[in-house]
Design a protein around this motif. Structure first.
Motif, PDB file in Angstrom:
ATOM      1  N   CYS A 187       0.953   4.179  -2.772  1.00  0.00           N
ATOM      2  CA  CYS A 187       0.720   5.590  -2.454  1.00  0.00           C
ATOM      3  C   CYS A 187       1.890   6.467  -2.894  1.00  0.00           C
ATOM      4  O   CYS A 187       1.682   7.569  -3.405  1.00  0.00           O
ATOM      5  CB  CYS A 187       0.451   5.758  -0.962  1.00  0.00           C
ATOM      6  SG  CYS A 187      -1.155   5.111  -0.462  1.00  0.00           S
TER       7      CYS A 187
ATOM      8  N   TRP B  67       0.834  -1.202   0.000  1.00  0.00           N
ATOM      9  CA  TRP B  67       0.000   0.000   0.000  1.00  0.00           C
ATOM     10  C   TRP B  67       0.877   1.263   0.000  1.00  0.00           C
ATOM     11  O   TRP B  67       0.619   2.197  -0.765  1.00  0.00           O
ATOM     12  CB  TRP B  67      -0.941  -0.005   1.208  1.00  0.00           C
ATOM     13  CG  TRP B  67      -1.650   1.291   1.426  1.00  0.00           C
ATOM     14  CD1 TRP B  67      -1.412   2.200   2.411  1.00  0.00           C
ATOM     15  CD2 TRP B  67      -2.710   1.833   0.637  1.00  0.00           C
ATOM     16  NE1 TRP B  67      -2.251   3.272   2.288  1.00  0.00           N
ATOM     17  CE2 TRP B  67      -3.065   3.080   1.201  1.00  0.00           C
ATOM     18  CE3 TRP B  67      -3.395   1.404  -0.491  1.00  0.00           C
ATOM     19  CZ2 TRP B  67      -4.073   3.886   0.675  1.00  0.00           C
ATOM     20  CZ3 TRP B  67      -4.407   2.210  -1.013  1.00  0.00           C
ATOM     21  CH2 TRP B  67      -4.735   3.427  -0.439  1.00  0.00           C
ATOM     22  N   CYS B  68       1.898   1.293   0.836  1.00  0.00           N
ATOM     23  CA  CYS B  68       2.783   2.464   0.897  1.00  0.00           C
ATOM     24  C   CYS B  68       3.501   2.688  -0.431  1.00  0.00           C
ATOM     25  O   CYS B  68       3.638   3.840  -0.874  1.00  0.00           O
ATOM     26  CB  CYS B  68       3.787   2.323   2.037  1.00  0.00           C
ATOM     27  SG  CYS B  68       3.041   2.500   3.674  1.00  0.00           S
TER      28      CYS B  68
ATOM     29  N   VAL C 241       0.668  10.309  -2.777  1.00  0.00           N
ATOM     30  CA  VAL C 241      -0.314  10.587  -1.722  1.00  0.00           C
ATOM     31  C   VAL C 241       0.168   9.982  -0.407  1.00  0.00           C
ATOM     32  O   VAL C 241       0.897   8.988  -0.394  1.00  0.00           O
ATOM     33  CB  VAL C 241      -1.732  10.049  -2.052  1.00  0.00           C
ATOM     34  CG1 VAL C 241      -2.310  10.738  -3.267  1.00  0.00           C
ATOM     35  CG2 VAL C 241      -1.741   8.553  -2.223  1.00  0.00           C
ATOM     36  N   ASP C 242      -0.248  10.591   0.673  1.00  0.00           N
ATOM     37  CA  ASP C 242       0.047  10.104   2.017  1.00  0.00           C
ATOM     38  C   ASP C 242      -0.649   8.762   2.225  1.00  0.00           C
ATOM     39  O   ASP C 242      -1.837   8.635   1.911  1.00  0.00           O
ATOM     40  CB  ASP C 242      -0.474  11.152   3.011  1.00  0.00           C
ATOM     41  CG  ASP C 242      -0.488  10.671   4.441  1.00  0.00           C
ATOM     42  OD1 ASP C 242       0.406   9.895   4.822  1.00  0.00           O
ATOM     43  OD2 ASP C 242      -1.398  11.086   5.176  1.00  0.00           O
ATOM     44  N   PRO C 243       0.046   7.751   2.724  1.00  0.00           N
ATOM     45  CA  PRO C 243      -0.583   6.437   2.933  1.00  0.00           C
ATOM     46  C   PRO C 243      -1.801   6.468   3.862  1.00  0.00           C
ATOM     47  O   PRO C 243      -2.652   5.594   3.788  1.00  0.00           O
ATOM     48  CB  PRO C 243       0.532   5.583   3.546  1.00  0.00           C
ATOM     49  CG  PRO C 243       1.790   6.232   3.126  1.00  0.00           C
ATOM     50  CD  PRO C 243       1.481   7.705   3.036  1.00  0.00           C
TER      51      PRO C 243
ATOM     52  N   HIS D 266       1.743   7.271  -6.439  1.00  0.00           N
ATOM     53  CA  HIS D 266       0.694   8.246  -6.765  1.00  0.00           C
ATOM     54  C   HIS D 266       0.828   9.550  -5.976  1.00  0.00           C
ATOM     55  O   HIS D 266      -0.070  10.401  -6.031  1.00  0.00           O
ATOM     56  CB  HIS D 266      -0.685   7.613  -6.541  1.00  0.00           C
ATOM     57  CG  HIS D 266      -0.930   6.482  -7.478  1.00  0.00           C
ATOM     58  ND1 HIS D 266      -1.277   6.664  -8.794  1.00  0.00           N
ATOM     59  CD2 HIS D 266      -0.831   5.144  -7.310  1.00  0.00           C
ATOM     60  CE1 HIS D 266      -1.400   5.501  -9.385  1.00  0.00           C
ATOM     61  NE2 HIS D 266      -1.122   4.559  -8.511  1.00  0.00           N
TER      62      HIS D 266
ATOM     63  N   TYR E 188      -8.681   5.930  -4.800  1.00  0.00           N
ATOM     64  CA  TYR E 188      -7.375   5.311  -4.537  1.00  0.00           C
ATOM     65  C   TYR E 188      -7.540   3.883  -4.063  1.00  0.00           C
ATOM     66  O   TYR E 188      -6.812   2.983  -4.472  1.00  0.00           O
ATOM     67  CB  TYR E 188      -6.588   6.127  -3.493  1.00  0.00           C
ATOM     68  CG  TYR E 188      -6.105   7.442  -4.026  1.00  0.00           C
ATOM     69  CD1 TYR E 188      -4.973   7.513  -4.829  1.00  0.00           C
ATOM     70  CD2 TYR E 188      -6.790   8.619  -3.747  1.00  0.00           C
ATOM     71  CE1 TYR E 188      -4.522   8.719  -5.336  1.00  0.00           C
ATOM     72  CE2 TYR E 188      -6.356   9.838  -4.247  1.00  0.00           C
ATOM     73  CZ  TYR E 188      -5.229   9.885  -5.044  1.00  0.00           C
ATOM     74  OH  TYR E 188      -4.793  11.077  -5.552  1.00  0.00           O
TER      75      TYR E 188
ATOM     76  N   LEU F 121      -3.947   8.870   3.692  1.00  0.00           N
ATOM     77  CA  LEU F 121      -4.944   9.567   2.863  1.00  0.00           C
ATOM     78  C   LEU F 121      -5.594  10.743   3.584  1.00  0.00           C
ATOM     79  O   LEU F 121      -6.719  11.119   3.261  1.00  0.00           O
ATOM     80  CB  LEU F 121      -6.018   8.586   2.373  1.00  0.00           C
ATOM     81  CG  LEU F 121      -5.518   7.409   1.530  1.00  0.00           C
ATOM     82  CD1 LEU F 121      -6.679   6.488   1.180  1.00  0.00           C
ATOM     83  CD2 LEU F 121      -4.816   7.883   0.272  1.00  0.00           C
TER      84      LEU F 121
ATOM     85  N   PRO G  37     -11.003   9.462  -0.713  1.00  0.00           N
ATOM     86  CA  PRO G  37     -10.047   8.358  -0.766  1.00  0.00           C
ATOM     87  C   PRO G  37     -10.537   7.141  -1.553  1.00  0.00           C
ATOM     88  O   PRO G  37      -9.736   6.276  -1.905  1.00  0.00           O
ATOM     89  CB  PRO G  37      -9.851   7.993   0.703  1.00  0.00           C
ATOM     90  CG  PRO G  37     -11.139   8.370   1.341  1.00  0.00           C
ATOM     91  CD  PRO G  37     -11.614   9.598   0.613  1.00  0.00           C
TER      92      PRO G  37
END
Length: 93
Positions: free
Chosen positions: A20, A16-17, A25-27, A23, A38, A29, A35
């Protein structure tokens, strides 16, 4: 939670990290207004194998487990959940 399941959840969080980071984005979100897109893209890519650990398509239940692991990790890290509420639209009632 068993050791194997905990390791699996840790691996899912790493995937997941990485997703993110790709892309930008902060993991957690937290700065993302919506969200859901994503999570949908993550789920689809996990399902078709692009993000799966072995690169092979996985069963739907596995995707469900991965999304649950991500959400539980976010919650354990103190992520705000207000953005996760489904907006209500009184005009459709």
């Amino acid at each position: 939670i068993g050791a194997q399941r905990a390791k699996s959840q840790d691996n899912t969080w790493i995937i997941w990290c990485d997703f993110c980071a790709e892309h930008h984005v902060d993991p957690l979100l937290q700065a993302v207004t919506d969200p859901i897109p994503y999570l949908q893209v993550f789920a689809q890519r996990y399902r078709d194998g692009r993000l799966a650990k072995n690169g092979q398509p996985v069963r739907a239940r596995t995707v469900e487990d991965s999304l649950r692991a991500v959400g539980q990790t976010m919650a354990s890290m103190g992520a705000k959940t207000t953005a996760w509420k489904v907006p209500t639209n009184s005009s459709t009632v």
